[in-house]
Scaffold this active site. Structure first.
Site, PDB file in Angstrom:
ATOM      1  N   ASP A  88     -18.516   9.355   8.179  1.00  0.00           N
ATOM      2  CA  ASP A  88     -18.279   9.171   9.609  1.00  0.00           C
ATOM      3  C   ASP A  88     -17.176   8.171   9.916  1.00  0.00           C
ATOM      4  OD1 ASP A  88     -20.161   7.422   8.435  1.00  0.00           O
ATOM      5  OD2 ASP A  88     -20.986   6.832  10.368  1.00  0.00           O
ATOM      6  N   GLU A 154     -23.339   6.674   8.406  1.00  0.00           N
ATOM      7  CA  GLU A 154     -23.536   5.363   7.786  1.00  0.00           C
ATOM      8  C   GLU A 154     -23.349   4.252   8.810  1.00  0.00           C
ATOM      9  OE1 GLU A 154     -23.006   1.597   6.205  1.00  0.00           O
ATOM     10  OE2 GLU A 154     -21.267   2.655   7.039  1.00  0.00           O
TER      11      GLU A 154
END
Length: 423
Positions: A88, A154
């Site tokens: 991400d 994350e």
């Protein structure tokens, strides 16, 4: 002494990493140009899926919403090694003038925001894609299975959602086949290209957000003696919390942080409000310190509030928490020779811990794991001038990824072969 077979394998990995470096860089540039926010990594997942399917791997998609998991079965008996990369980006507007600069937008809490890989997750994905390609090409020389975990979120799931490593674990990512050991790494914008940093035990901190609500008695600001002032009480609490670290934690052995990041109370200059709300974060690097903070923060808050005739409520943890990113001591001992052989002794650095957090820690709670920092800072940039992670200027050099690819590959091979002797 390292076996001649071990030397031959390492030389082969180095050659293969050289051969695919340009591909790894191209993958990274694409990912950097088109980042996506946490739990929204749909196109990123498709890009990864296309690659691992082309390698002939067994692939599972939609794990923890957008995660991709691929399994390489060597056909030979042996352990299962997991390798993880996070996917991400962040809601940050990129300021770098790059040909592959991100101009992507995403939605966050109903608003359109710029998106950037401001923490290097694009390099993590590209390095793991590279390691997967090399390991597939060496399938006949492997023992056991390799599980490639491409993890979403994350950086934290959007409000009202869950995601990341914790959810992947709940959905069984470490099962079927059962993982024996897991390895991960993070690019570092302030570590020289070609270097790797490691640490036994806690390498990144646990994170435990908390909320404090201080309740008093409202009064006119001109007559404070008629109030029970939650603002002055909160000020005392903020300062008092720091004495937990300075007077109750063994600072010669352990690091701990207590930070208040937000405080809200009142709406006029001449009114002492009824209530103040604060939110903050606790960071610790071992379980003893973490347990102490869980006991000490409520004790300190409530004791100070009582001394000021106020009341206080503490919510700890608030909405999420990450364990300590803890490198298993025995596994770290076992794999340290691999780091030295791969990067060179002079480039293998026993690092200090950092008080940032990583949800790789959820994997390490379940199976032995090692997490590393790999250098991404250009050699001609002084460390004090290197841009920090999570900033619009964040930058890492493409040349740092080759070592990451080699590390992921060699850690897997050496663990499988239990060949960890040093030359």
């Amino acid at each position: 002494m390292a076996s001649s077979a071990g030397k031959d394998l390492q030389a082969l990995v180095e050659q293969k990493a050289d051969d695919i470096e340009s591909k790894v860089i191209a993958w990274r540039h694409h990912l950097h140009q088109y980042p996506e926010l946490s739990n929204r990594e749909f196109e990123t997942a498709k890009y990864i899926e296309k690659h691992v399917r082309a390698l002939g791997l067994e692939v599972q998609t939609g794990v923890a919403i957008t995660g991709v998991v691929a399994v390489l079965d060597s056909g030979n008996p042996g352990p299962t090694v997991a390798l993880r990369a996070d996917m991400d980006g962040l809601p940050v507007k990129e300021e770098n003038d790059l040909p592959f600069k991100s101009v992507q937008m995403g939605e966050l809490e109903g608003n359109q925001v710029p998106v950037m890989h401001a923490c290097g997750h694009d390099t993590h994905v590209a390095m793991l894609m590279g390691a997967a390609e090399i390991l597939v090409s060496m399938k006949d020389q492997l023992k056991g299975k390799v599980k490639f975990i491409f993890q979403p979120a994350e950086e934290g799931a959007p409000a009202g959602e869950r995601g990341g490593a914790e959810v992947m674990v709940e959905e069984g990512v470490l099962k079927n086949p059962d993982v024996d050991a897991i390895f991960g790494l993070h690019i570092s914008s302030n570590t020289d290209v070609g270097k790797v940093r490691y640490r036994h035990g806690g390498i990144m901190a646990a994170v435990d957000p908390f909320k404090i609500v201080v309740k008093g008695k409202q009064a006119h600001g001109a007559y404070p003696w008629k109030s029970v002032d939650p603002i002055t009480t909160s000020a005392q609490i903020i300062m008092g919390l720091q004495t937990i670290v300075s007077r109750e934690i063994r600072v010669i052995d352990d690091a701990a942080v207590v930070t208040i990041g937000s405080i809200h109370g009142g709406n006029r200059s001449n009114i002492i409000p009824m209530e103040v709300t604060m939110v903050g974060t606790i960071r610790t690097l071992n379980e003893a310190a973490r347990e102490h903070m869980y006991e000490a923060v409520p004790r300190k808050v409530k004791g100070i509030a009582q001394s000021m005739r106020a009341e206080a409520e503490v919510t700890l943890p608030l909405d999420y928490n990450y364990p300590i990113t803890f490198n298993d001591h025995e596994l770290m001992d076992q794999m340290l020779p691999t780091l030295i052989r791969t990067a060179g002794k002079e480039n293998t650095i026993n690092s200090k811990a950092v008080t940032g957090a990583e949800d790789f820690s959820f994997f390490q709670k379940e199976v032995p794991g090692v997490y590393l920092w790999v250098g991404g800072k250009p050699l001609d940039v002084p460390e004090e001038e290197s841009p920090a992670h999570h900033t619009p200027e964040f930058f890492v050099d493409d040349s740092g990824m080759k070592l990451g690819v080699q590390l992921l590959t060699n850690l897997t091979i050496d663990y499988m072969n239990a060949d960890t002797s040093v030359n």
